[in-house]
Design a protein around this motif. Structure first.
Motif, mmCIF file in Angstrom:
data_model
loop_
_atom_site.group_PDB
_atom_site.id
_atom_site.type_symbol
_atom_site.label_atom_id
_atom_site.label_comp_id
_atom_site.label_asym_id
_atom_site.label_seq_id
_atom_site.Cartn_x
_atom_site.Cartn_y
_atom_site.Cartn_z
ATOM 1 N N VAL A 1 0.824 -1.256 0.067
ATOM 2 C CA VAL A 1 -0.051 0.057 -0.011
ATOM 3 C C VAL A 1 0.970 1.460 0.106
ATOM 4 C CG1 VAL A 1 -1.591 1.421 1.223
ATOM 5 C CG2 VAL A 1 -1.730 -1.236 1.297
ATOM 6 N N TYR A 2 0.566 2.002 -1.182
ATOM 7 C CA TYR A 2 1.602 3.240 -0.854
ATOM 8 C C TYR A 2 0.536 4.476 -0.270
ATOM 9 C CZ TYR A 2 4.506 1.495 -4.303
ATOM 10 O OH TYR A 2 5.660 0.637 -4.876
ATOM 11 N N GLY A 3 1.183 5.473 0.430
ATOM 12 C CA GLY A 3 0.552 6.459 0.942
ATOM 13 C C GLY A 3 -0.723 6.153 1.908
ATOM 14 N N LYS B 1 -4.246 7.115 -0.656
ATOM 15 C CA LYS B 1 -3.631 5.658 -0.393
ATOM 16 C C LYS B 1 -3.791 5.001 -1.717
ATOM 17 C CE LYS B 1 -5.263 1.994 2.535
ATOM 18 N NZ LYS B 1 -5.902 1.559 3.707
ATOM 19 N N VAL B 2 -3.072 4.060 -2.163
ATOM 20 C CA VAL B 2 -2.983 3.419 -3.365
ATOM 21 C C VAL B 2 -2.578 1.928 -2.709
ATOM 22 C CG1 VAL B 2 -2.492 2.793 -5.528
ATOM 23 C CG2 VAL B 2 -2.294 5.228 -4.815
ATOM 24 N N THR B 3 -3.721 1.052 -3.051
ATOM 25 C CA THR B 3 -3.176 -0.493 -2.906
ATOM 26 C C THR B 3 -2.681 -0.974 -4.356
ATOM 27 O OG1 THR B 3 -5.053 -0.602 -1.392
ATOM 28 C CG2 THR B 3 -4.131 -2.559 -1.971
ATOM 29 N N ALA B 4 -1.353 -0.935 -4.402
ATOM 30 C CA ALA B 4 -0.719 -1.672 -5.296
ATOM 31 C C ALA B 4 -0.843 -3.207 -5.510
ATOM 32 C CB ALA B 4 0.701 -1.203 -5.658
ATOM 33 N N LEU B 5 -0.744 -3.760 -4.458
ATOM 34 C CA LEU B 5 -0.827 -5.249 -4.513
ATOM 35 C C LEU B 5 -1.631 -5.655 -3.379
ATOM 36 C CD1 LEU B 5 2.718 -6.687 -4.945
ATOM 37 C CD2 LEU B 5 0.893 -6.513 -6.731
ATOM 38 N N PRO C 1 -3.010 -4.448 -17.150
ATOM 39 C CA PRO C 1 -3.011 -3.001 -17.739
ATOM 40 C C PRO C 1 -1.755 -1.929 -16.891
ATOM 41 C CG PRO C 1 -4.770 -3.420 -16.584
ATOM 42 C CD PRO C 1 -4.026 -4.760 -16.557
ATOM 43 N N SER C 2 -1.745 -0.795 -17.179
ATOM 44 C CA SER C 2 -0.931 -0.115 -17.006
ATOM 45 C C SER C 2 -1.261 0.480 -15.290
ATOM 46 C CB SER C 2 -0.665 1.417 -17.616
ATOM 47 O OG SER C 2 0.073 2.246 -17.057
ATOM 48 N N GLY C 3 -0.211 0.372 -14.224
ATOM 49 C CA GLY C 3 -0.778 0.604 -12.940
ATOM 50 C C GLY C 3 -1.347 -0.490 -12.377
ATOM 51 N N CYS C 4 -1.276 -1.656 -12.622
ATOM 52 C CA CYS C 4 -2.022 -2.719 -11.781
ATOM 53 C C CYS C 4 -1.372 -3.460 -11.128
ATOM 54 C CB CYS C 4 -2.219 -3.841 -12.947
ATOM 55 S SG CYS C 4 -1.080 -4.658 -13.663
ATOM 56 N N GLY C 5 0.206 -3.049 -10.876
ATOM 57 C CA GLY C 5 1.111 -3.297 -9.799
ATOM 58 C C GLY C 5 2.082 -4.248 -10.204
ATOM 59 N N LYS C 6 2.339 -4.364 -11.639
ATOM 60 C CA LYS C 6 3.272 -5.391 -11.905
ATOM 61 C C LYS C 6 4.875 -4.981 -11.468
ATOM 62 C CE LYS C 6 2.431 -4.238 -16.422
ATOM 63 N NZ LYS C 6 1.459 -3.110 -16.338
ATOM 64 N N SER C 7 5.200 -3.905 -11.905
ATOM 65 C CA SER C 7 6.529 -3.510 -11.289
ATOM 66 C C SER C 7 6.742 -3.657 -9.813
ATOM 67 C CB SER C 7 6.759 -1.972 -11.825
ATOM 68 O OG SER C 7 6.888 -1.867 -12.947
ATOM 69 N N THR C 8 5.532 -3.287 -9.218
ATOM 70 C CA THR C 8 5.688 -3.325 -7.731
ATOM 71 C C THR C 8 5.833 -4.762 -7.190
ATOM 72 O OG1 THR C 8 4.096 -1.719 -7.529
ATOM 73 C CG2 THR C 8 4.274 -2.812 -5.443
ATOM 74 N N LEU C 9 5.306 -5.819 -7.682
ATOM 75 C CA LEU C 9 5.492 -7.215 -7.550
ATOM 76 C C LEU C 9 6.954 -7.618 -7.814
ATOM 77 C CD1 LEU C 9 4.201 -9.910 -6.882
ATOM 78 C CD2 LEU C 9 3.953 -10.456 -9.198
ATOM 79 N N THR D 1 6.192 -7.466 -18.713
ATOM 80 C CA THR D 1 6.034 -6.803 -20.296
ATOM 81 C C THR D 1 4.409 -6.383 -20.641
ATOM 82 O OG1 THR D 1 6.469 -7.223 -22.517
ATOM 83 C CG2 THR D 1 5.615 -8.941 -21.297
ATOM 84 N N HIS D 2 4.425 -5.641 -21.648
ATOM 85 C CA HIS D 2 3.076 -5.206 -21.955
ATOM 86 C C HIS D 2 2.729 -5.993 -23.464
ATOM 87 C CE1 HIS D 2 3.115 -1.106 -19.922
ATOM 88 N NE2 HIS D 2 1.817 -1.571 -19.948
ATOM 89 N N ASP D 3 3.812 -6.486 -24.021
ATOM 90 C CA ASP D 3 3.692 -6.766 -25.293
ATOM 91 C C ASP D 3 3.360 -8.247 -25.499
ATOM 92 O OD1 ASP D 3 4.093 -7.423 -27.986
ATOM 93 O OD2 ASP D 3 6.159 -6.320 -27.836
#
Ligand SMILES: Nc1ncnc2c1ncn2[C@@H]1O[C@H](COP(=O)(O)OP(=O)(O)OP(=O)(O)O)[C@@H](O)[C@H]1O
Ligand SMILES: [Mg+2]
Lengths: 845, 245
Positions: free
Chosen positions: B12-14, B19-23, B41-49, B201-203
């Motif tokens: 959870v960020y912030g 507050k954003v629940t990334a995962l 999709p963008s912003g779904c938490g991939k990088s966070t994971l 990846t997106h691709d």
């Protein structure tokens, strides 16, 4: 460690211009620090050498604790001490040879001199070896005879049988050269030997000697003999030759602390530059650092990376600084060496590298660099591995500087209050507080200052001015730090100039007051103690008897110690002196003081002594005299022009004779009768002076003009130092401008791509640089004003009270310097910006 | 023992309004030698994971086990060491040190680990030639193309023989041909070297090189598919799936 060194090297190499500028700042600081401090020991060294050589090669030399002459009869006491094989009494003093007697006289540097040593002809050769190359040594019935060293004989073209005339308390003494010594041609003065009674006449010290030379029995323990001699003679004696010129040595020591201060200040400015550079370095490399963290570099590794980089620069800068410093010192010594050689009468050799200076310079040079790298390194350590994942954004400062500014404002208020309290040490402290306050406020000053001056620039180049203004305010901290280092240089510049203007003004007043007579009969050297020969009463009587002379008074001299510090004592006539000259009082009532002096055992001390020894009116000082400790009550604090620079006390001439065995007149102040003209009196004075060639007749007005001229010349040395301190400010600006341009390569490329001309890009960089220097100049003027007020107050405290003069010339000079620096600093970066290749700039990362 | 085991992982960020629940309570297990692509999709938490698994960031809740040990409880020091020895990172922006040449960049993890420079260089050169960069060892990053830079980065990720390779949009800054090259290099790492690769990846075309696809949406795992069949088919199937989600 390997990785840190590898990366540090590569990164440094990758930004050569920045590396050169940053390192240059360190080099400059170390050069000043090391170079200036290598010069003074060179002087001290030769000075000490001189004293050592005059001590000669005897087993033990005994002199009085206060360096004053003492009774010959003291010698008797030594006859009972075992382990002494021989002893002999000596009276020795440097005597200046005036021009008329073959000496060379130079107003600025003093004159040539000889050491006149009276020896007990019967015993002298037992103790010391006099090897003659011609003629014979002195014999018991010799009078007015002398043996002189070969070097002097050659210089003065004297042979055995010739007459060597030297000044004497009775006018002159004609000495017949009976022998020529083969003494070594070491540094120091030529020493001539005369029978003791002759020396006592020449120096006007009947029955007095000032040194006892002792030869101990072979096999005896020197230390044991020294202690039994000292316990026999009492506490007023010390082992070691008579020391002259201690005041000068202490002046040199004081000079040395000034040099350290200058050097440290230059290094502090270098510190600002380094700090700025490494902040940028860290900002630039956040992504690299994040990546390193991600692939497994520890926090320590990251911190080490930046620290090693600053260490490398510190080492290179300090190393080069040491070399440049030595060369600088060499140049200085050869430039001012001649002047000093004349003043101290010694030749100054190469610069001396003392361990303290070497280690101090290395520690400070490397220390300041590494220290300034420390905080950026700390922030580098805090870079998270996640930063590797993000694209780099242009670094714009979002941080709030307001909190710090409030602190700064508080400090400023505090310092102003401190100044108003009037206490010297609090005021001194508030100077530092003020400086810190300004530095804290600086970041918030960036915007308003940039706005105001930006408007000015915009009125000439409207588009570029606006852009520059915006660019400068993007990184207020960086701008503020750059401006701070410039501020220090300029503030010192202004403060010094203000002080000089004020002193100059005060100086004239003092000259008028303490040299208020029509004539001065002056000894050859201005500093009274150094080798000037006094004369007996006969001289002043002759002067007084001249028709047309209304009043004449003399100054006499002795030295003493108070709690280990040397105090020059001037004997004045408390009845006559105030009438025709007078001291400038900063504490105590003059009438009361002179009255107390008539009663005896009263002393007026000058400001330097009062401040350094924390003495107030009413204190009782214990003065060391050849007759033991003598109590004197301080009745005032004041000084005359001639003795303003060294610790001095003024006592009555009868006290000086009674306690310090000094009865010779060293300097005469003479007033004409109101109805007498110069045409009548001057020739009469000149006639008398012919018999006493030690003195020269000086018209007070001419003398004052001359002194003013010399004063101005001495001050110009200060100006040079001040200008040197401005240089790091320039380096700081050039460094920041180069950082700014490199950081914005992409933006500049974009500007060029959308149609900005090269000239426009150049103008933009110049405008930013000038804005930056405007900030530095504004801050410099503020701090400079504060400091100058402080300085003028401070010198007032040591007795040199002057009015505060607004440093207009300093401010104008600062503005000019600021503008010029702003333009110079931008030259290379502006060209670089203008030559940006658009395509490359857009790829630049 | 799974190579990677993610249990009830939340980030959870912030706080408060921002507050954003990334995962949100993510559970995933990945075995050794698997090539896993994370999509969504963008912003779904991939990088966070990815960051949490790589030990680059700390979870708000839940835990990540790497070869059985819980990294969420490790000190920064041990975690740093773990990253150095067990993990290799490949970044979207290559992140090579501009002042070092290809060999030096590749050798970095080894040098950081105190391996003798000569040995480190030899190993680095080996990996560079495996990734078809023979003769490029002395070139600095600005003298290499994007694809080449990314292959230097892959060499760097592999040089310390890590267990896991983590890659966040490794082809995001590349054209499609270079992207394919990178994806097949990663494929080889799994097939020939039995490493575990986790790639965001997106691709769909790039994801098709993987063995398994995890779909995230709003911080939750919404789909977990094993791929078999040809690349082309897989890519088409994935494309449809992305569009449907
Ligand atoms: N440092 C942060 N502070 C606040 N919120 C963040 C932070 N990092 C990520 N988020 C939020 O967390 C959510 C997930 O972010 P994440 O970067 O994992 O998305 P992503 O799936 O990688 O997206 P993309 O495909 O665009 O890279 C997003 O809504 C993002 O706004
Ligand atoms: Mg992402």
């Amino acid at each position: 460690m390997r990785i840190q060194i590898l990366l540090a090297w590569r990164y440094l190499w990758g930004r050569k211009q920045r590396m050169v500028l940053t390192t240059l700042a360190v080099v400059f600081g170390v050069t000043l620090l090391f170079g200036l401090n290598a010069m003074i020991p060179a002087m001290m060294e030769s000075f000490r050498h001189n004293m050592v050589t005059t001590a000669g090669k005897v087993d033990i030399s005994i002199s009085s604790e206060s360096n004053n002459p003492f009774e010959e009869s003291v010698l008797k006491d030594l006859s009972e001490i075992e382990d002494i094989s021989f002893y002999t009494g000596i009276l020795t003093k440097n005597v200046v040879l005036p021009e008329s007697l073959g000496g060379t006289v130079n107003k600025l540097t003093g004159s040539s001199a000889v050491t006149v040593t009276g020896v007990d002809v019967a015993t002298a050769q037992n103790v010391r070896n006099y090897s003659l190359i011609e003629g014979r040594f002195l014999e018991p019935n010799d009078t007015n005879a002398t043996v002189i060293p070969q070097l002097l004989a050659d210089k003065m073209e004297l042979k055995v049988g010739d007459i060597f005339t030297i000044p004497s308390s009775e006018g002159v003494s004609d000495l017949k050269v009976v022998g020529i010594l083969s003494l070594s041609a070491s540094a120091g003065l030529d020493e001539i030997f005369v029978p003791l009674p002759d020396a006592q006449t020449i120096l006007n010290l009947p029955q007095k000697i000032n040194t006892i030379d002792i030869l101990i029995k072979s096999g005896a323990d020197r230390d044991v003999v020294v202690s039994s001699v000292l316990s026999k003679l009492g506490p007023n004696f010390k082992s070691g030759a008579i020391q002259t010129g201690e005041e000068l040595a202490s002046a040199l020591t004081m000079g040395q602390s000034m040099m350290w201060l200058f050097g440290v200040m230059a290094l502090a400015m270098a510190g600002f530059i380094i700090f700025n550079t490494f902040r940028t370095v860290v900002a630039e490399r956040r992504r690299d650092l994040g990546m390193l963290r991600a692939i497994g570099a520890s926090k320590q590794t990251i911190m080490g990376l930046i620290m090693v980089e600053s260490l490398l620069q510190g080492i290179i800068g300090t190393g080069l600084g040491l070399i440049c410093g030595y060369l600088f010192s060499y140049l200085l010594v050869s430039a001012v060496g001649n002047i000093f050689a004349g003043m101290l009468r010694v030749t100054i050799g190469a610069p001396v590298i003392t361990t303290v200076n070497l280690i101090g310079s290395i520690l400070l040079g490397v220390g300041f660099t590494v220290g300034s790298g420390y905080f950026p390194a700390r922030s580098a350590m805090k870079v998270t591995p996640l930063e590797a994942m993000r694209p780099t954004l242009g670094s714009i400062e979002y941080r709030q500087n307001n909190r710090r500014a409030i602190w700064g404002l508080g400090l400023l208020t505090l310092s102003v209050v401190g100044l108003l309290l009037g206490n010297v040490s609090i005021a001194g402290l508030s100077g530092v507080v003020f400086l810190v306050g300004i530095i804290l406020i600086a970041p918030v000053m960036v915007k308003p200052v940039a706005d105001i001056f930006g408007k000015l620039i915009s009125s000439i180049y409207s588009r570029e001015g606006k852009l520059a203004q915006g660019n400068l305010t993007r990184q207020p901290s960086r701008a503020a730090i750059t401006a701070s280092s410039m501020m220090i240089g300029l503030a010192i510049c202004i403060a010094m100039m203000a002080m000089i203007t004020s002193i100059e003004h005060g100086f004239t007043t003092y000259l008028d007051k303490s040299l208020g007579t029509d004539y001065l009969l002056m000894p050859p050297s201005l500093v009274l103690g150094s080798g000037n020969l006094g004369v007996n009463q006969g001289f002043i009587e002759k002067i007084k008897s001249i028709d047309g002379v209304e009043e004449a008074t003399s100054l006499r001299l002795a030295t003493s110690q108070v709690d280990g510090t040397t105090l020059q004592l001037i004997g004045i006539d408390p009845l006559v002196y105030p009438k025709i000259a007078g001291l400038e009082f900063s504490e105590g009532d003059s009438v009361e003081a002179y009255k107390a002096m008539e009663q005896g055992s009263a002393i007026i001390v000058n400001g330097i002594f009062a401040v350094t020894n924390n003495v107030k009116t009413g204190d009782v000082l214990s003065l060391k005299s050849p007759q033991g400790e003598r109590k004197y009550t301080v009745v005032g604090i004041g000084f005359d022009y001639l003795n303003a620079k060294i610790s001095t006390g003024y006592v009555s001439q009868s006290d000086l004779a009674k306690d310090f065995n000094s009865e010779s007149d060293l300097l005469l102040l003479v007033n004409r009768k109101p109805d007498a003209t110069a045409e009548e009196v001057t020739p009469a004075l000149q006639t008398v002076i012919k018999e006493f060639p030690t003195f020269s007749l000086i018209d007070s007005n001419e003398f004052k003009t001359e002194q003013m001229g010399m004063f101005k010349m001495a001050m110009s040395v200060f100006y040079i130092m001040v200008i040197m301190l401005a240089v790091p400010g320039l380096i700081a600006m050039a460094n920041t401008m180069s950082i700014n341009v490199i950081e914005r390569t992409r933006e500049i490329g974009m500007l060029r791509a959308v149609g900005a001309t090269q000239t426009q890009v150049k103008r933009m960089v110049f405008a930013e640089s000038v804005l930056l220097s405007a900030l530095g100049t504004t801050m410099g003027i503020l701090v400079g004003l504060f400091l100058s007020y402080l300085l003028v107050k401070a010198i007032g405290v040591i007795g040199f009270r002057t009015d505060f003069f607004f440093p207009t010339s300093g401010i104008i000079a600062s503005i000019v310097v600021g503008l010029v620096f702003g333009i110079i600093a931008a030259m290379v970066p502006a060209r670089q910006a203008a030559n940006t290749v658009i395509v490359e700039a857009l790829q630049y990362e | 023992m799974a190579t990677i085991e993610v249990k009830n992982l939340s980030k959870v960020y912030g706080s408060g309004e921002t507050k954003v629940t990334a995962l949100d309570s993510v559970n995933v297990t990945i075995e050794q030698g698997q090539f896993v692509a994370v999509m969504g999709p963008s912003g779904c938490g991939k990088s966070t994971l990815l960051h949490l698994i790589g030990g680059l960031d700390r979870p708000t809740d839940g835990s990540v086990f790497i070869e059985g040990s819980d990294i969420s409880k490790m000190s920064d020091k041990t975690l740093t060491e773990l990253r150095r020895r067990k993990m290799g990172f490949i970044f979207q922006f290559f992140n090579l040190i501009p002042v070092l040449d290809a060999i030096e960049n590749t050798a970095l993890p080894l040098i950081l680990d105190g391996v003798k420079p000569e040995l480190a260089r030899t190993k680095a050169s080996e990996w560079l030639s495996r990734n078809k960069l023979d003769g490029r060892g002395k070139h600095r990053p600005d003298e290499l193309s994007g694809g080449q830079q990314q292959r230097v980065a892959i060499s760097r990720a592999m040089v310390s023989d890590p267990v896991i390779i983590l890659a966040d949009e490794p082809t995001g800054n590349l054209d499609s041909r270079s992207g394919d090259e990178i994806a097949s290099t990663l494929r080889k790492i799994v097939t020939d070297w039995k490493r575990t690769v986790l790639m965001v990846t997106h691709d769909p075309r790039i994801a098709a090189y993987a063995d398994r696809i995890i779909f995230l949406k709003d911080g939750k795992v919404v789909d977990d598919t094993l791929l078999n069949g040809s690349n082309g088919e897989n890519a088409k199937r994935l494309k449809e799936k992305v569009e449907s989600l």
